[in-house]
Design an enzyme around this catalytic site. Sequence first.
Site, short mmCIF file in Angstrom:
data_model
loop_
_atom_site.label_atom_id
_atom_site.label_comp_id
_atom_site.label_asym_id
_atom_site.label_seq_id
_atom_site.Cartn_x
_atom_site.Cartn_y
_atom_site.Cartn_z
N GLY A 265 0.80 -1.21 0.00
CA GLY A 265 0.00 0.00 0.00
C GLY A 265 0.84 1.27 0.00
N SER A 266 0.35 2.27 0.73
CA SER A 266 0.87 3.64 0.60
C SER A 266 2.34 3.81 0.98
CB SER A 266 0.02 4.59 1.44
OG SER A 266 -1.30 4.64 0.94
N VAL A 267 2.90 2.90 1.76
CA VAL A 267 4.32 3.03 2.09
C VAL A 267 5.16 2.92 0.81
CG1 VAL A 267 4.75 0.57 2.51
CG2 VAL A 267 6.03 2.28 3.81
N LYS A 269 4.57 4.46 -1.86
CA LYS A 269 4.55 5.72 -2.57
C LYS A 269 5.91 6.43 -2.57
CE LYS A 269 -0.36 6.51 -1.71
NZ LYS A 269 -1.36 7.15 -0.84
#
Length: 540
Positions: A265-267, A269
Amino acid sequence: MRGTDGQIYAPVERRQDGREAVSVIQRRIVVAAGICVMAFALIAVRLVDVGLMKGSVTGASAPISEQSQSARADILDRNGVVLARDLPVGDLYARPHAFADRREAARQLAAVAGVASDRLARAFDSRHNYVLVARQLVPGLEFEPAEKRYYPEGLAAVQVLGTTDPDGNGVDGLELGLDSTLGHAEPGAGVALSLDMRVQYALAHEVEQARETFGARAAGGIVLNVNTGEILAMASLPDAPGETGAAANSDPRRNRMAQDVYELGSVFKIFSFALAVEDHTIRLDEVFPIAAGFHIGRYTIHDAEHMPSTLAARDILAQSSNVGTAQIALRSGPERQRAFLAHLGLLAPVRTELPEHAAPLIPRHWSEVETATIGFGHGISVSPLSFVTAAAALVNGGRRIVPTFLKQASDARGEQLIKPETSATMRELLRYVVTNGTGKKADVPGYDIGGKTGSAEKVSGRGYVAHRLLTSFCAVFPIENPRYLVFVMLDEPHGTKATFGLALAGFTAAPLAGRVVAHIAPMLGMPTDTSVAVQAKDNS
């Protein structure tokens, strides 16, 4: 017979017979003595053969299949703490031909030694005249010398250290990965690992506490030196069978950090931003439309939480906007994105001294849709160890590291992967996430921490399941001149009253990472920024 002088003399013939008789007796004594010497010599040889060689010289017994082997080398942590050591024990053997009733002997020995009587009975009925009853019995009994592997620290780092079989061969973990080194070391030698058991205990304790607090089915963490590649701690929980809250089919011996892959997920990014900064495809103050979502093909990308209508690029990372990150990733394009992730080592298994590793799961067709979703950490699965290896290069000046479980003497950074200026910008952005974004709960007064949250919906079948999350946080400290990276992960945490029922990473993984940093930083000699600590106290 009387002589002329009146003395009586024996006949000459009788004197000769007497001498011959004495000579015969002497010869017999010499022969008898020689026989005795030879007999005692044979007995001595026999005793040595039976007692020490188990009959392998004279054939008194069949040779034992596995003689007591030389001790396996110790495994030590970086500070000399013994993690694994061979200790002398006894292997019990029996001579079946000496038993009047072999079946009864097998039954009684099995009961005492705790082994299967059927196996012993079959072995006693075989042609072997020297049969192994049980291995590695308690010290204090006069049995065949052997070695047993002991782990003084118990379950600490159990998936990393691994195990050996009864013959002293590595089965998994570092016991297998370092098998040739450990099994052929000089007497008294030890292998120093990069692990620091103080850090290991702190990481495992905090991760387990968070797992229990949020009712997560599993959890884990890694502490890595970003300049040497040394892994100071690695935890994968639960690490014992039957633990409360563990999934029914979970394997406590499985190292989730090294041999499982996840959509993080967002990690993830941080890699999209590093590529955009490296290629100058964005400005950090550039504004992007957010609230209406982002349409790509027949799909529309939305954010998990309410976002303002527009966000500057730095706030897209700080607030973890999927909509904004997808737009930034598409400026790089599929080919460049794929090449960049491969350059960082994310598209191949990461290799260490551990035999366990995992290949990433990547899309077969890498189009614009995949570029957008991979940009915010969906559609690609990597192991946590692979992730932290690549993340370390983003903050350590942009240089490649090779993760290792062996103690290193100095800086081991390798080739330049991204420009030093890009690395500096990424450190600023990660600090901004903690001071102004979703990572606020990871901040620790006195330490400058940078980091990024990750809240990924888990895949089930062909789609994602809302509210079944994998939450994570990647923390780096001290962010001005990074030395250590802390990664923590919670598998399906549940919100609590204290988190207002929310299970997102900002409420679960971020505070966990902050507690780990607060716990281990003093152990690692990281001084606090006293002025910051005092100011934080005064403002509280």
